[in-house]
Design a protein around this motif. Structure first.
Motif, short mmCIF file in Angstrom:
data_model
loop_
_atom_site.label_atom_id
_atom_site.label_comp_id
_atom_site.label_asym_id
_atom_site.label_seq_id
_atom_site.Cartn_x
_atom_site.Cartn_y
_atom_site.Cartn_z
N ASN A 18 22.54 -20.85 3.82
CA ASN A 18 23.74 -19.95 4.16
C ASN A 18 23.06 -18.66 5.04
O ASN A 18 23.91 -17.75 5.04
N ALA A 19 21.78 -18.67 5.31
CA ALA A 19 21.32 -17.14 5.67
C ALA A 19 21.50 -17.12 7.11
O ALA A 19 21.57 -17.86 8.00
N ARG A 52 32.01 -6.22 15.36
CA ARG A 52 31.47 -7.10 15.28
C ARG A 52 31.27 -7.73 13.74
O ARG A 52 31.13 -8.74 13.61
N ALA A 53 30.94 -6.75 12.86
CA ALA A 53 30.83 -6.95 11.55
C ALA A 53 31.99 -7.59 11.03
O ALA A 53 31.75 -8.53 10.23
N LYS A 54 33.22 -7.25 11.52
CA LYS A 54 34.44 -7.92 10.86
C LYS A 54 34.58 -9.28 11.41
O LYS A 54 35.29 -9.85 10.93
N GLN A 55 34.19 -9.55 12.61
CA GLN A 55 34.05 -11.04 13.04
C GLN A 55 33.08 -11.90 12.41
O GLN A 55 33.10 -13.20 12.43
N LEU A 56 32.14 -11.41 11.53
CA LEU A 56 31.35 -12.17 10.70
C LEU A 56 31.87 -13.01 9.76
O LEU A 56 32.76 -12.56 9.24
N ASP A 57 31.16 -14.24 9.45
CA ASP A 57 31.72 -15.09 8.46
C ASP A 57 31.42 -14.37 7.06
O ASP A 57 30.23 -14.14 6.60
N LYS A 60 29.05 -16.11 4.43
CA LYS A 60 27.39 -16.33 4.87
C LYS A 60 26.74 -15.36 4.00
O LYS A 60 27.21 -14.07 3.39
N ASN A 61 25.33 -15.37 3.88
CA ASN A 61 24.40 -14.45 3.27
C ASN A 61 23.40 -13.58 4.31
O ASN A 61 22.95 -14.49 5.11
N TYR A 62 23.77 -12.38 4.33
CA TYR A 62 23.25 -11.47 5.67
C TYR A 62 21.91 -10.81 5.11
O TYR A 62 22.09 -10.27 4.09
N TYR A 63 20.90 -11.29 5.73
CA TYR A 63 19.44 -10.44 5.52
C TYR A 63 19.25 -9.76 6.66
O TYR A 63 19.27 -10.11 7.76
N VAL A 64 19.50 -8.25 6.05
CA VAL A 64 19.52 -7.28 7.45
C VAL A 64 18.25 -6.51 7.21
O VAL A 64 17.69 -6.16 6.26
#
Length: 103
Positions: A18-19, A52-57, A60-64
């Motif tokens: 889910n990355a 754009r952050a508000k449009q992200l699922d 999901k797991n975000y690796y930043v």
């Protein structure tokens, strides 16, 4: 938000179905080289970053990552503030990253 070492970040991301990898550097920095599969959203462009952050699922797991780990830490907090539960900051950023990059 969690700060992960290079090894933790890579191992966890590799095993995570889910990355999503996020690069929060500028366009110029991104063009110098990036981690394969990364989506770039420049944190210096604050309004666009938040939009754009508000449009992200949020599931999901975000690796930043960024250049050295500072901006990506801020990005993780912003992601959390818009409902993203799992955001992982790469300590040391791409400067210390030993994995594959695309130049």
């Amino acid at each position: 938000m969690a700060d992960l070492t290079q090894q933790q970040w890579c191992e966890q991301c590799e095993k995570d179905d889910n990355a999503v990898i996020l690069d929060v550097r500028t366009d110029a920095e991104f063009e110098e080289g990036y981690i394969p599969g990364a989506i770039q959203i420049d944190i210096f462009n604050g309004a666009e970053f938040l939009q754009r952050a508000k449009q992200l699922d949020p599931h999901k797991n975000y690796y930043v990552y960024c250049r050295s780990g500072g901006r990506s830490g801020q990005a993780c907090m912003l992601l959390n503030s818009v409902g993203v539960k799992n955001a992982y900051n790469l300590k040391g950023g791409i400067m210390e990253y030993k994995g594959e990059t695309i130049n």
